[in-house]
Scaffold this active site. Sequence first.
Site, PDB file in Angstrom:
ATOM      1  N   HIS A   1       0.796  -1.225   0.000  1.00  0.00           N
ATOM      2  CA  HIS A   1       0.000   0.000   0.000  1.00  0.00           C
ATOM      3  C   HIS A   1       0.833   1.282   0.000  1.00  0.00           C
ATOM      4  CE1 HIS A   1       0.653  -0.188   4.442  1.00  0.00           C
ATOM      5  NE2 HIS A   1       0.535   1.133   4.364  1.00  0.00           N
TER       6      HIS A   1
ATOM      7  N   ASP B   1      -0.697  -7.504   1.361  1.00  0.00           N
ATOM      8  CA  ASP B   1      -0.082  -6.180   1.497  1.00  0.00           C
ATOM      9  C   ASP B   1       1.448  -6.259   1.495  1.00  0.00           C
ATOM     10  OD1 ASP B   1       0.047  -3.461   1.696  1.00  0.00           O
ATOM     11  OD2 ASP B   1      -0.369  -3.361   3.833  1.00  0.00           O
TER      12      ASP B   1
ATOM     13  N   SER C   1       5.642   1.739   7.976  1.00  0.00           N
ATOM     14  CA  SER C   1       5.058   0.646   7.188  1.00  0.00           C
ATOM     15  C   SER C   1       6.088   0.037   6.244  1.00  0.00           C
ATOM     16  CB  SER C   1       3.866   1.166   6.373  1.00  0.00           C
ATOM     17  OG  SER C   1       2.825   1.558   7.229  1.00  0.00           O
TER      18      SER C   1
END
Length: 338
Positions: free
Chosen positions: A176, A212, A288
Site C-alpha cells: 500500500h 499487502d 510501514s
Amino acid sequence: MDDQRTRSNSSAESTDLSEIEIQENNRVEQIAMNNSEKNVQYQEEPGLFRSSNEPTNQDISCSRNWTQEERMPMISATHRLAYLVFALCFLIGLILLPSLAERISFSITKGSEAAKREEALRFLKDFPEAENRIPWIVQAVSPSVVAINTSLHNGPGLATGVIVDEQNGYIITNFHVICDGYQLVDGVEICLSDGRKQSNGIQLTGFDEQHDLAVLKVDMTDLKAIPWGDSDALSVGETILAIGNPYGLTHTVTQGIVSAKERFHTMPNGTVVQEFLQTDAAINPGNSGGPLINVRGELVGINTAIFGDRYQGISFAIPVNLVKKVYQKIIRHNHKRE
C-alpha cells in the site's frame, strides 16, 4: 783557379743549405703530424671519432645569438600551451571533484558501517544470552533497513523496507505504500544507512495485494541482507524491536513485546484475509514495510498497521513465515516471466 775554387765552395755551400732546409721541412711536417694525431678524440662507440677542432652541437647552439624579436613568438606559444593545460586540468577537476568527494565520503561511511556490523555480529554470536543486547542488534541490522520516499498525488509519501537478498538487490515492503493500482508510484527513492540513494532503475518485481506485500529490486552493490527468523517460534511477552522511517526520521528504533499472536483480519462475510502479530512497539506513518526484529537480530515480521488513526500501544506486523512464502512465490513467478 781562384774563381774555380770560389764557385766550388759556393756550390758546396748551396748543397749543404738545401740539405738543411729539407731536414728542417721534414722535422716541421713530423711535428705537425704528431700534433694532428693528438688532437683527434675517439668517442665511446667503436669506429666513431671527431676532431677536437670540430664544433660540437652545444658549440653550434651557443654560437647562435637569438634576438628578442625571435624569442618572443616561442615564449608566447609556450605560455599559451601552459595556460591551456592548466585550464583543461581545472575543468576536469571541477567535473570529477563532486563525484570523488561523494566516493570518499561513501567509502568512509561504508567502512564504519561494516566495522560496526561485524563487531555486533561477533558479540551476538559469542554472547547469545548477554544482557543489554539491543545496541548490538541495532548495529547489526541497521544496514539492512532502507528508507523509502515517494511522490503521491496528495504529497510526499514515507515508508520503510528491508533488504532480504544482497546479491540480487531484493527489498520487501508493504504494497500500500509503493503501489498505485498495480504500478509503482512516482518518485520512489531508496535511501541506505550508509548515505547512498537510488531513484532511477528501481523495479517492481512483484506484489501480493491481499497480503499487502511487495518486492522491489535495486541495482546497488555492497548490500547487507537481514537474516530470516521464525515467527512460529516467537512467544508472547518476548522482546522485539521495530526499525523504520516514521515522519522521515530515518532508522528510528522502538522496543516492545509480542502482545499476541494469530490476530486475524476478517471480511464482513467472515473470510480471513490476513494474519498478524500484535505488538506494543510504537509504529507511526513511515514505519510501514519496516522490519520487526527478535533479540537474535532476525526478521520475524513486517510492520504494517496500527489500531486507530494514531499509535495507541497496539501495532500489527505480518509474520515472517507468511512473508517468506509470499516473497518466494513472487520471485518464482518473476523468474518464469523472464
